[in-house]
Design an enzyme around this catalytic site. Structure first.
Site, PDB file in Angstrom:
ATOM      1  N   GLY A 153      43.197  54.046  39.183  1.00  0.00           N
ATOM      2  CA  GLY A 153      44.081  53.282  38.017  1.00  0.00           C
ATOM      3  C   GLY A 153      45.236  53.344  37.835  1.00  0.00           C
ATOM      4  O   GLY A 153      45.676  53.217  36.389  1.00  0.00           O
ATOM      5  N   LEU A 164      41.826  39.976  50.731  1.00  0.00           N
ATOM      6  CA  LEU A 164      41.597  39.024  50.205  1.00  0.00           C
ATOM      7  C   LEU A 164      41.332  37.837  50.961  1.00  0.00           C
ATOM      8  O   LEU A 164      42.186  37.497  51.917  1.00  0.00           O
ATOM      9  CB  LEU A 164      42.638  38.582  48.980  1.00  0.00           C
ATOM     10  CG  LEU A 164      42.470  39.694  48.032  1.00  0.00           C
ATOM     11  CD1 LEU A 164      43.840  39.521  47.001  1.00  0.00           C
ATOM     12  CD2 LEU A 164      41.210  39.734  47.114  1.00  0.00           C
ATOM     13  N   HIS A 173      53.000  47.700  47.277  1.00  0.00           N
ATOM     14  CA  HIS A 173      53.000  48.272  48.443  1.00  0.00           C
ATOM     15  C   HIS A 173      53.631  49.340  48.682  1.00  0.00           C
ATOM     16  O   HIS A 173      54.930  49.505  48.280  1.00  0.00           O
ATOM     17  CB  HIS A 173      53.029  47.344  49.637  1.00  0.00           C
ATOM     18  CG  HIS A 173      52.633  47.750  50.951  1.00  0.00           C
ATOM     19  ND1 HIS A 173      51.432  47.847  51.501  1.00  0.00           N
ATOM     20  CD2 HIS A 173      53.735  47.984  52.005  1.00  0.00           C
ATOM     21  CE1 HIS A 173      51.528  48.237  52.747  1.00  0.00           C
ATOM     22  NE2 HIS A 173      52.720  48.497  53.070  1.00  0.00           N
TER      23      HIS A 173
END
Length: 200
Positions: free
Chosen positions: A16, A101, A117
């Site tokens: 995170g 996804l 990315h």
């Protein structure tokens, strides 16, 4: 005070660190007061993700939706959409969310789903970007914030940062140098989206 609330939902799977950079920028720069920007929730597909405790320490609401509990990718994505939509997000932010996804998910959030990315897209989409950059003899590497489309790592570019590839770099040392830039450009791209009202 901005008249329209702009809720942000952040999806994580691991440490995170990008999520924390975004939350800290939102707090330090008073996104809520300036543009109505608010991180409404941090959601992980892994209950053991270290980023959950980090988010809680920053005062964020957190939720877990374990992908292993679902029989298919489509079923998980449908449940994730329902969970996200409870927060009425104007922006869904992928911050180390390690899931491919489904097209239905991407289309549902078209224009308000962004990712970071660790390469200078369109170079090196996919995995192992740092080693691939070293192996290719690149003199520079970097990171890209982009809108998510059904084509993996190919959406419109919102922000980029460039770092040098140094002699003797390993994938790990290059990754660490790129990550420091990710923590700068991801909050910046979201701040620009909030101020303009659109990620494009």
């Amino acid at each position: 005070m901005a008249s329209k609330q702009k809720n942000i939902v952040i999806l994580i799977s691991g440490s995170g660190s990008n999520m924390a950079a975004i939350v800290r920028a939102a707090q330090k720069e008073a996104w809520q007061d300036q543009w109505g920007g608010r991180v409404a929730a941090v959601i992980s597909n892994k209950a053991g993700a270290a980023g959950l405790a980090l988010a809680q320490s920053l005062g964020m609401a957190t939720e877990v939706l374990a992908h292993q509990s679902f029989a298919s990718r489509e079923a998980f994505d449908a449940a994730l959409m329902a969970l996200i939509d409870r927060h009425e997000p104007q922006l869904v932010v992928l911050a180390g969310f390690m899931r491919i996804l489904t097209p239905g998910f991407v289309q549902h959030y078209a224009g308000r789903l962004i990712n970071i990315h660790p390469s200078l897209l369109p170079a090196f989409p996919g995995l192992n970007t740092h080693q691939r950059a070293i192996d290719a003899g690149c003199q520079v590497a970097g990171a890209t914030v982009h809108q998510v489309t059904v084509d993996l790592d190919h959406g419109p570019i919102l922000a980029q940062a460039v770092v040098p590839v140094l002699p003797g770099d390993s994938a790990d040392t290059l990754a660490a140098r790129v990550l420091t830039q990710e923590h700068l450009i991801y909050p910046r791209a979201i701040r620009e989206w909030l101020s303009k009202g659109s990620p494009s």
